[in-house]
Design an enzyme around this catalytic site. Structure first.
Site, PDB file in Angstrom:
ATOM      1  CG  HIS A  17      -0.748   8.612   4.751  1.00 44.21           C
ATOM      2  ND1 HIS A  17      -1.435   9.642   4.149  1.00 44.21           N
ATOM      3  CD2 HIS A  17      -1.233   7.473   4.200  1.00 44.21           C
ATOM      4  CE1 HIS A  17      -2.306   9.143   3.276  1.00 44.21           C
ATOM      5  NE2 HIS A  17      -2.198   7.825   3.274  1.00 44.21           N
ATOM      6  CD  GLU A  43      -3.146  -3.446   2.799  1.00 39.04           C
ATOM      7  OE1 GLU A  43      -3.268  -2.265   2.475  1.00 39.04           O
ATOM      8  OE2 GLU A  43      -3.799  -3.965   3.728  1.00 39.04           O
ATOM      9  CB  SER A  65      -6.493   2.276   0.282  1.00 34.21           C
ATOM     10  OG  SER A  65      -5.231   2.810   0.532  1.00 34.21           O
ATOM     11  CB  THR A  70      -5.951  -2.616   0.730  1.00 34.45           C
ATOM     12  OG1 THR A  70      -5.635  -1.236   0.588  1.00 34.45           O
ATOM     13  CG2 THR A  70      -5.287  -3.417  -0.368  1.00 34.45           C
ATOM     14  CG  ASP A  92      -2.189   0.785   0.979  1.00 34.55           C
ATOM     15  OD1 ASP A  92      -2.075   1.999   0.696  1.00 34.55           O
ATOM     16  OD2 ASP A  92      -3.288   0.207   1.048  1.00 34.55           O
TER      17      ASP A  92
HETATM   18 ZN    ZN Z   1      -3.635   2.664  -0.260  1.00 38.18          ZN
END
Ligand code: ZN
Length: 376
Positions: free
Chosen positions: A269, A260, A88, A141, A47
């Site tokens: 972030h 993931e 996402s 996700t 991600d």
């Molecule tokens: Zn994402």
């Protein structure tokens, strides 16, 4: 020293051996396969993992990364239905269902019609299915592969969709959305009624669980969000290894597994290079486990990609060649194209530049689901 004390110490020593996680795999020699159709697909989503993130991972490691080992590389365009910058939910929905949708929407199109995901189709034709994540299992996700909800934050509704999904193996956080719900339903018990063996981080370490005699298995790694790697999370490579081996053992027809690496996104972030490098290294170790299985198995298509880039990461001039200076331009996602890596039967489908929705169609083509649905 008393016998009691000795026994206690011995137990401690032994338990430390038992809770050992998998050692990182050295880079594997990837043989080309003559097999035409994959029996299994493992889709791995980092991600927030764009090309800068992959570059940084490759430059940062002293030993070769697993991600740099893939023979086939393509690029996907990630925009959502109405926004150049996807989130996402829309990104994973595009990959899972082939539908461009609005940001925050999970498994539904722009008019909120539900679309079966590749995982649900795999389940329907009798393949084993699984999800491993370092987010809550109800995160946007993973949810896009089994849930159909208007908003990604509807965690309790998403948890109900997991119960209906028939997924055979899952590992992730989000325990609370199953057994401490506002509607007071106990989905933990409901999963057990459906034949799952359910365990969690409070009861036991994942590494201590012997999966030999289970047919459906779920493990909650946290109440909500799992820990970052650098604060003690150890399970991603291990759960990936367990996932492929478990699904392979119980499913003659093959399997579809999603893995993931969620916190690559969280670290970017937060604009924290150290956190990010630990997360992407952990994800790369999980890739190593999957490739090790795929080389042995010869019938597994492995796809590694991201859903969008996060942080607008730049690799800026540093004082020394070997020193990385990672900087971020924002605390949100960007629209840069995302690399797609593939290995195994039908990997060549993933060459070129295409929309994120094409990944869904390419996976269907690889499994020959196109032919199945046209003959329905
Ligand atoms: Zn994402």
């Amino acid at each position: 020293m008393t016998v009691k004390k000795l026994t206690y110490l011995l137990t401690l020593v032994l338990s430390c051996f038992a809770c050992k996680t998998v050692d990182p795999t050295p880079q594997i020699i990837l043989q080309t396969t003559t097999i035409q159709k994959p029996k299994n697909i493992v889709l791995m989503i980092g991600d927030g993992m764009g090309l800068s993130q992959v570059s940084a991972a490759i430059y940062n490691q002293k030993t070769p990364t697993h991600i740099s080992n893939f023979p086939v590389v393509g690029y996907q365009k990630t925009h959502s239905f109405d926004n150049l910058i996807t989130d996402s939910a829309a990104g994973a929905t595009a990959i899972a269902t082939g539908q461009k949708t609005r940001n925050n929407v999970v498994g539904l199109d722009t008019s909120y019609q539900s679309h079966q995901s590749i995982l649900e189709e795999a389940e329907e034709i009798g393949l084993g299915t699984g999800i491993v994540t370092t987010d809550a299992i109800t995160g946007a996700t993973p949810a896009s592969f089994y849930a159909h909800q208007k908003l990604r934050i509807m965690f309790e509704h998403i948890a109900e969709d997991l119960l209906k999904s028939g997924i055979d193996f899952f590992v992730g956080g989000g325990k609370t959305y199953f057994d401490n719900r506002e509607d007071e339903r106990n989905l933990h018990a409901a999963l057990e009624d459906k034949g799952y063996i359910i365990s969690d981080f409070i009861q036991e370490e994942l590494s201590r669980i012997n999966l030999n005699h289970y047919s459906k298995f779920g493990y909650f790694s946290a109440n909500k969000k799992p820990l970052p790697k650098n604060r003690g999370r150890t399970y991603l490579p291990l759960a990936s290894k367990m996932g492929v081996e478990f699904l392979d053992r119980y499913n003659e027809a093959g399997f579809f597994l999603v893995i993931e690496g969620a916190q690559i996104d969280w670290a970017c972030h937060a604009n924290q290079p150290r956190y990010f490098l630990d997360e992407i290294k952990d994800f790369d170790n999980a890739i190593g486990e999957v490739l090790k299985f795929a080389v042995r198995d010869k019938e597994t298509l492995v796809i590694v990609t991201g859903d969008h880039e996060t942080g607008g990461m730049a690799i800026n001039p540093a004082s020394k060649l070997k020193k990385l200076k990672l900087e971020f331009t924002l605390r949100d996602h960007t629209a840069t194209m995302i690399p797609v890596y593939a290995y195994g039967p039908k990997a060549e489908l993933f060459n070129g530049i295409y929309e994120n929705t094409a990944i869904y169609h390419k996976m269907r083509e690889a499994l020959e689901l196109e032919r199945l649905s046209s003959s329905k």
